[in-house]
Design a protein around this motif. Structure first.
Motif, short mmCIF file in Angstrom:
data_model
loop_
_atom_site.label_atom_id
_atom_site.label_comp_id
_atom_site.label_asym_id
_atom_site.label_seq_id
_atom_site.Cartn_x
_atom_site.Cartn_y
_atom_site.Cartn_z
N LEU A 4 0.85 -1.19 0.00
CA LEU A 4 0.00 0.00 0.00
C LEU A 4 0.88 1.23 0.00
CD1 LEU A 4 -2.77 -0.76 2.67
CD2 LEU A 4 -2.93 -0.88 0.18
N VAL A 5 0.53 2.18 -0.85
CA VAL A 5 1.23 3.45 -0.89
C VAL A 5 0.18 4.54 -0.72
CG1 VAL A 5 2.65 5.01 -2.27
CG2 VAL A 5 3.00 2.54 -2.43
N GLY A 6 0.40 5.39 0.27
CA GLY A 6 -0.52 6.49 0.53
C GLY A 6 0.09 7.80 0.10
N LEU A 7 -0.73 8.63 -0.52
CA LEU A 7 -0.26 9.95 -0.89
C LEU A 7 -1.34 10.97 -0.60
CD1 LEU A 7 -1.21 10.76 -4.28
CD2 LEU A 7 -0.27 8.47 -4.23
N GLY A 8 -0.93 12.20 -0.48
CA GLY A 8 -1.87 13.27 -0.17
C GLY A 8 -1.57 13.85 1.20
N GLY A 9 -2.26 14.92 1.49
CA GLY A 9 -1.98 15.69 2.69
C GLY A 9 -2.22 14.96 4.00
N THR A 10 -3.22 14.10 4.05
CA THR A 10 -3.50 13.40 5.31
C THR A 10 -2.33 12.50 5.71
OG1 THR A 10 -5.90 13.45 5.07
CG2 THR A 10 -4.99 11.69 6.43
N ILE A 11 -1.93 11.63 4.81
CA ILE A 11 -0.91 10.64 5.16
C ILE A 11 0.46 11.28 5.32
CG2 ILE A 11 -0.28 9.84 2.84
CD1 ILE A 11 -1.08 7.49 5.77
N THR A 12 0.76 12.32 4.53
CA THR A 12 2.05 12.99 4.71
C THR A 12 2.09 13.79 6.01
OG1 THR A 12 1.35 14.88 3.33
CG2 THR A 12 2.59 13.10 2.24
N THR A 13 0.94 14.31 6.44
CA THR A 13 0.89 15.00 7.73
C THR A 13 1.12 14.01 8.87
OG1 THR A 13 -0.61 16.71 6.90
CG2 THR A 13 -0.57 16.37 9.28
N VAL A 14 0.51 12.84 8.78
CA VAL A 14 0.73 11.83 9.83
C VAL A 14 2.19 11.40 9.86
CG1 VAL A 14 0.11 9.53 10.68
CG2 VAL A 14 -1.66 11.02 9.75
N ALA A 15 2.80 11.26 8.69
CA ALA A 15 4.22 10.90 8.65
C ALA A 15 5.06 11.99 9.32
CB ALA A 15 4.68 10.68 7.21
N ALA A 16 4.76 13.25 9.04
CA ALA A 16 5.48 14.36 9.67
C ALA A 16 5.28 14.34 11.18
CB ALA A 16 5.04 15.69 9.09
N GLY A 20 8.15 13.66 13.96
CA GLY A 20 8.42 14.89 14.71
C GLY A 20 9.04 15.95 13.82
N LEU A 21 8.63 15.98 12.59
CA LEU A 21 9.25 16.80 11.56
C LEU A 21 8.51 18.13 11.37
CD1 LEU A 21 11.44 16.78 9.33
CD2 LEU A 21 9.76 15.72 7.85
N TYR A 22 9.19 19.21 11.66
CA TYR A 22 8.68 20.54 11.37
C TYR A 22 9.89 21.46 11.17
CZ TYR A 22 6.19 24.91 11.47
OH TYR A 22 5.69 26.13 11.13
N PRO A 23 9.95 22.23 10.12
CA PRO A 23 8.98 22.31 9.05
C PRO A 23 8.99 21.06 8.16
CG PRO A 23 10.87 23.68 8.54
CD PRO A 23 11.08 23.13 9.92
N TYR A 24 7.98 20.96 7.34
CA TYR A 24 7.80 19.82 6.46
C TYR A 24 8.95 19.69 5.47
CZ TYR A 24 5.59 16.59 3.24
OH TYR A 24 5.32 15.49 2.47
#
Length: 110
Positions: A4-16, A20-24
């Motif tokens: 499974l490969v997820g893309l889009g803002g939801t899954i990338t936000t969860v990954a960040a 503990g990644l900020y800024p993106y």
């Protein structure tokens, strides 16, 4: 599917959030593997917070995403359960990159 490969803002936000990644940084998010357990944990954490509190507590969550993020996470959780998958790979790429890859690979086949 094998993977499974997820893309889009939801899954990338969860990954960040998970990293503990900020800024993106897309390069750090791309290829991150998230477990079903981690997605459920983030859902349970975020769903109990009002959207304003989500934005304040987690800088990774953009204003426009704060309200819809738990629902988006739940969609991934349910998909993974339905497909009996414990892990999903996060892609920072989107439709444009996919079209470019398709164009490049199809031109090589000619």
């Amino acid at each position: 599917p094998d993977e499974l490969v997820g893309l889009g803002g939801t899954i990338t936000t969860v990954a960040a959030l998970e990293l503990g990644l900020y800024p993106y940084e897309g390069k750090k998010v791309h290829g991150t593997r998230l477990t079903l357990e981690s997605l459920e944990r983030w859902f349970n954490e975020l769903v109990k917070l009002p959207s304003e509190e989500r934005k304040k507590r987690y800088r990774q969550i953009e204003d426009r995403r704060a309200r819809v993020l738990p629902a988006g996470i739940l969609a991934f959780v349910e998909l993974m359960k339905t497909l009996k998958r414990d892990e999903i790979t996060v892609s920072d790429w989107g439709l444009r990159e996919g079209l470019l890859v398709e164009l490049l690979t199809s031109s090589r086949e000619r």
